[in-house]
Design an enzyme around this catalytic site. Sequence first.
Site, PDB file in Angstrom:
ATOM      1  CE  LYS A  11      -4.483   5.521  57.345  1.00 48.53           C
ATOM      2  NZ  LYS A  11      -4.564   5.443  58.791  1.00 48.53           N
ATOM      3  CB  VAL A  97       6.860  11.616  57.597  1.00 48.23           C
ATOM      4  CG1 VAL A  97       7.474  10.250  57.838  1.00 48.23           C
ATOM      5  CG2 VAL A  97       7.035  12.029  56.131  1.00 48.23           C
ATOM      6  CB  ALA A  99       0.811  12.043  60.343  1.00 47.94           C
ATOM      7  N   GLY A 100       0.030   8.761  60.869  1.00 47.36           N
ATOM      8  CA  GLY A 100      -1.153   7.894  60.831  1.00 47.36           C
ATOM      9  C   GLY A 100      -2.066   8.266  59.678  1.00 47.36           C
ATOM     10  N   GLY A 103       0.743   8.094  54.521  1.00 43.74           N
ATOM     11  CA  GLY A 103       1.559   8.757  53.491  1.00 43.74           C
ATOM     12  C   GLY A 103       2.318   7.779  52.601  1.00 43.74           C
ATOM     13  N   GLY A 104       3.078   6.865  53.217  1.00 44.36           N
ATOM     14  CA  GLY A 104       3.874   5.896  52.455  1.00 44.36           C
ATOM     15  C   GLY A 104       2.976   4.967  51.645  1.00 44.36           C
ATOM     16  CB  SER A 105      -0.211   3.220  52.490  1.00 46.22           C
ATOM     17  OG  SER A 105       0.295   2.584  53.620  1.00 46.22           O
ATOM     18  CG  ASP A 138      -3.312   1.756  56.262  1.00 44.25           C
ATOM     19  OD1 ASP A 138      -4.205   0.951  56.606  1.00 44.25           O
ATOM     20  OD2 ASP A 138      -2.717   2.505  57.057  1.00 44.25           O
TER      21      ASP A 138
END
Length: 289
Positions: A11, A97, A99-100, A103-105, A138
């Site tokens: 996103k 990773v 980065a805002g 990715g994890g979400s 997120d």
Amino acid sequence: MKDIKEKAYAKINISLDITGCRDDGYHDMMMVMQTVSICDDIKISLNDSGTIRAYSNLRFIPGDDRNLAVRAAKRYLEEIGERVSGLRIDIRKDIPVGAGMGGGSSDAAAVLRGMNRLFDDRLSPDELQKLAENVGSDTAFCVKGGTALAEGRGEILTELPDFPDCFFVVCKPEFSISTPELFKKIDAVPLRHHPDTCGILDALNKGNLKEICRRMYNVFEDVDDRRMRTVAEIKNRLLDFGTLGSIMTGTGSAVFGVFEDKNKAQLAAESLKQDYRFCFTAMPVKKLM
Ligand code: C5P
């Protein structure tokens, strides 16, 4: 049983505003969020290992409960009251990773969609989204994706019209910025500006790309941190290539620019790639479910 595969899309924040501090230590936000075509690949396989673990091509990504994807799988099983003899989640990471870009979400949200396919769509898309709220701020947005207004911690979502066709150039400097650290820093200063979120919503309703881009703004860029100089430098480079608008996404460190013209976007990306390893072009992605 067949493996389940899902794409976990990144996103970006078209705008990011902080509207208040909460008693639970979180902040109230108002953000226009957009799914983009950069993605991780997720594979879910049942096995007899007796554990639920994640495996990634990046060695520093944890495989245990610290990984949101693992927590999402466990939450899903709890919710539907099922057990498994073991589960393996393979994550091929392409989203940078730190980065805002969520990715994890997004990995966690893709696991929820995948688990739901594994268990014959036991939960509705709305139920999946609700479940995601407890996994990460997120994650709820990433379940359905597309274009949405996110409020509260990020979990109160309003669907918005599709983002107009365009090309994004995303560039992430080598450093990452810790999200809690940036929230602490922003609490120490009064916010000088806020994005015109209503104006962005109007422009989205009209499908007017230029009007959207003119109003893009992220309050975190106001934080007194020397790393913001690099963010400003990337924004200037994108402006040199004719971007319609450029801001940092989330708590950074990735910066993106919006282009109407594919060639201009590619030229900008090629130029930035000479100085920054993580540099991509991407397109808006519509709602996933
Ligand atoms: O929910 P998530 O794990 O993504 O949040 C990471 C951290 O970011 C939180 O622990 C909190 O310090 C901060 N945060 C916040 N307000 C939000 C979202 C995150 O203060 N709305």
